[in-house]
Scaffold this active site. Structure first.
Site, PDB file in Angstrom:
ATOM      1  N   TYR A  64     -77.140 -43.654  21.979  1.00  0.00           N
ATOM      2  CA  TYR A  64     -76.688 -44.090  23.303  1.00  0.00           C
ATOM      3  C   TYR A  64     -77.361 -45.382  23.767  1.00  0.00           C
ATOM      4  O   TYR A  64     -76.757 -46.166  24.503  1.00  0.00           O
ATOM      5  CB  TYR A  64     -76.840 -42.959  24.328  1.00  0.00           C
ATOM      6  CG  TYR A  64     -75.657 -42.034  24.236  1.00  0.00           C
ATOM      7  CD1 TYR A  64     -74.448 -42.359  24.852  1.00  0.00           C
ATOM      8  CD2 TYR A  64     -75.706 -40.879  23.472  1.00  0.00           C
ATOM      9  CE1 TYR A  64     -73.334 -41.548  24.726  1.00  0.00           C
ATOM     10  CE2 TYR A  64     -74.599 -40.059  23.330  1.00  0.00           C
ATOM     11  CZ  TYR A  64     -73.417 -40.406  23.962  1.00  0.00           C
ATOM     12  OH  TYR A  64     -72.304 -39.615  23.818  1.00  0.00           O
ATOM     13  N   GLN A  98     -61.056 -43.076  31.689  1.00  0.00           N
ATOM     14  CA  GLN A  98     -61.752 -42.236  30.715  1.00  0.00           C
ATOM     15  C   GLN A  98     -62.878 -43.026  30.051  1.00  0.00           C
ATOM     16  O   GLN A  98     -63.585 -42.505  29.205  1.00  0.00           O
ATOM     17  CB  GLN A  98     -60.756 -41.753  29.652  1.00  0.00           C
ATOM     18  CG  GLN A  98     -59.630 -40.914  30.239  1.00  0.00           C
ATOM     19  CD  GLN A  98     -58.484 -40.732  29.262  1.00  0.00           C
ATOM     20  OE1 GLN A  98     -58.468 -39.763  28.506  1.00  0.00           O
ATOM     21  NE2 GLN A  98     -57.540 -41.655  29.259  1.00  0.00           N
ATOM     22  N   HIS A 116     -65.268 -39.452  32.481  1.00  0.00           N
ATOM     23  CA  HIS A 116     -66.189 -39.154  31.386  1.00  0.00           C
ATOM     24  C   HIS A 116     -67.613 -39.631  31.648  1.00  0.00           C
ATOM     25  O   HIS A 116     -68.435 -39.647  30.738  1.00  0.00           O
ATOM     26  CB  HIS A 116     -65.663 -39.755  30.079  1.00  0.00           C
ATOM     27  CG  HIS A 116     -64.438 -39.071  29.565  1.00  0.00           C
ATOM     28  ND1 HIS A 116     -63.696 -39.556  28.507  1.00  0.00           N
ATOM     29  CD2 HIS A 116     -63.809 -37.941  29.975  1.00  0.00           C
ATOM     30  CE1 HIS A 116     -62.668 -38.746  28.284  1.00  0.00           C
ATOM     31  NE2 HIS A 116     -62.716 -37.767  29.167  1.00  0.00           N
ATOM     32  N   CYS A 127     -83.306 -30.540  36.790  1.00  0.00           N
ATOM     33  CA  CYS A 127     -83.098 -30.663  38.241  1.00  0.00           C
ATOM     34  C   CYS A 127     -81.896 -31.569  38.542  1.00  0.00           C
ATOM     35  O   CYS A 127     -81.147 -31.942  37.647  1.00  0.00           O
ATOM     36  CB  CYS A 127     -84.367 -31.170  38.932  1.00  0.00           C
ATOM     37  SG  CYS A 127     -84.722 -32.930  38.668  1.00  0.00           S
ATOM     38  N   THR A 192     -54.374 -45.853  26.761  1.00  0.00           N
ATOM     39  CA  THR A 192     -54.835 -44.504  26.446  1.00  0.00           C
ATOM     40  C   THR A 192     -53.752 -43.733  25.717  1.00  0.00           C
ATOM     41  O   THR A 192     -52.573 -43.855  26.042  1.00  0.00           O
ATOM     42  CB  THR A 192     -55.273 -43.727  27.702  1.00  0.00           C
ATOM     43  OG1 THR A 192     -55.580 -42.371  27.334  1.00  0.00           O
ATOM     44  CG2 THR A 192     -54.191 -43.713  28.773  1.00  0.00           C
ATOM     45  N   ASN A 217     -49.257 -49.982  26.072  1.00  0.00           N
ATOM     46  CA  ASN A 217     -49.996 -49.541  24.900  1.00  0.00           C
ATOM     47  C   ASN A 217     -49.586 -50.342  23.676  1.00  0.00           C
ATOM     48  O   ASN A 217     -48.482 -50.885  23.625  1.00  0.00           O
ATOM     49  CB  ASN A 217     -49.731 -48.049  24.632  1.00  0.00           C
ATOM     50  CG  ASN A 217     -50.963 -47.193  24.845  1.00  0.00           C
ATOM     51  OD1 ASN A 217     -52.078 -47.616  24.545  1.00  0.00           O
ATOM     52  ND2 ASN A 217     -50.771 -45.984  25.352  1.00  0.00           N
ATOM     53  N   LYS A 219     -49.107 -48.958  20.837  1.00  0.00           N
ATOM     54  CA  LYS A 219     -48.151 -48.098  20.134  1.00  0.00           C
ATOM     55  C   LYS A 219     -47.772 -46.930  21.036  1.00  0.00           C
ATOM     56  O   LYS A 219     -48.440 -46.659  22.039  1.00  0.00           O
ATOM     57  CB  LYS A 219     -48.744 -47.585  18.822  1.00  0.00           C
ATOM     58  CG  LYS A 219     -50.052 -46.823  18.970  1.00  0.00           C
ATOM     59  CD  LYS A 219     -50.620 -46.481  17.599  1.00  0.00           C
ATOM     60  CE  LYS A 219     -51.968 -45.762  17.743  1.00  0.00           C
ATOM     61  NZ  LYS A 219     -52.569 -45.469  16.420  1.00  0.00           N
TER      62      LYS A 219
END
Length: 255
Positions: A64, A98, A116, A127, A192, A217, A219
């Site tokens: 990350y 997202q 997300h 906590c 998306t 998009n 596709k």
């Protein structure tokens, strides 16, 4: 049919955008699929799940932090900027995304629902502590730190505030997205595949309520069968072209 899109947007009462990884592709942010689902020869399931974090938090945090560095170097592209401009014009009411890269916010959008999470936000595993490292100015020091990040309030381990594989979406964000979809008369679906539910219900809610769905998009996707207008192309190119046409449409009262 494609030429209908600017008119639908210009005359919308409550327009929302539903965005995915395709929006950020032109900003140089790789998706898991681009790399064949691998990172440093690890499968994504080995670095982006609760189980992976329990097993090896150092490995997960290495992954990350790498993603933070990539996203920190990325800039909003024409798709982000066009959506921000539509909001500034008073047409776009909210972006439901997202993506975790923060680029909609950097482009200037104010009304954003992040389904997300956000790559720059960390939260405590015990906590309620939460912090956006970008906003607090601590990101650079955080990326340099070699030790595992600990909560400043209870000393427990911090984790990225993102949704991992196998985790449910945050209910507050999801309910907010659904409420926006219920109010919307037009949903602009950008970049998306809309394969992940329950998030992908957003355009369906708009359609079921009698609204219009415009899909942009590279596709066809699962959304294409319900789309009133499908525009094939890269998000940045199509959105900039749409923005110009929407402005022209608003100037021409006959549109």
């Amino acid at each position: 049919m494609i030429e209908e899109a600017p008119r639908i947007i210009a005359h919308s009462r409550f327009l929302i955008a539903f965005t995915g990884a395709g929006v950020s592709a032109e900003s140089g942010i790789p998706t898991f699929r681009d790399r064949g689902g691998l990172w440093e020869n690890y499968r994504i399931e080995e670095v982006a799940t609760p189980e992976a974090f329990r097993k090896d938090p150092n490995l997960v945090w290495s992954f990350y932090k790498m993603r933070m560095k990539i996203m920190k170097g990325a800039k909003p592209n024409n798709a982000h900027l066009a959506l921000a401009e539509l909001e500034k014009m008073g047409i776009l009411k909210a972006v439901i995304t997202q993506n975790i890269d923060n680029l909609h916010r950097e482009a200037g959008n104010q009304h954003i629902v992040e389904l997300h999470g956000n790559i720059y936000r960390v939260k405590c595993t015990r906590c309620d502590y939460m912090e956006n490292l970008l906003e607090s100015g601590k990101l650079e020091d955080f990326l340099k730190e070699k030790n595992l990040p600990k909560c400043p309030e209870c000393a427990s381990l911090l984790r990225p505030d993102v949704v991992w594989f196998g985790e449910p979406l945050p209910q507050e964000a999801l309910q907010k997205a659904f409420k926006l979809a219920e109010r919307a008369d037009v949903c602009l679906v950008v970049g998306t595949s809309a394969q992940v539910f329950p998030a992908a219900y957003v355009p369906y809610i708009v359609k079921d309520n009698g609204g219009s769905v415009i899909e942009i998009n590279t596709k066809e996707s699962g959304i294409t069968p319900i789309a009133d207008v499908f525009i094939r192309g890269k998000a940045g190119e199509v959105m900039q072209s749409l923005l110009v046409k929407v402005k022209r449409c608003l100037e021409n009262k006959k549109c």
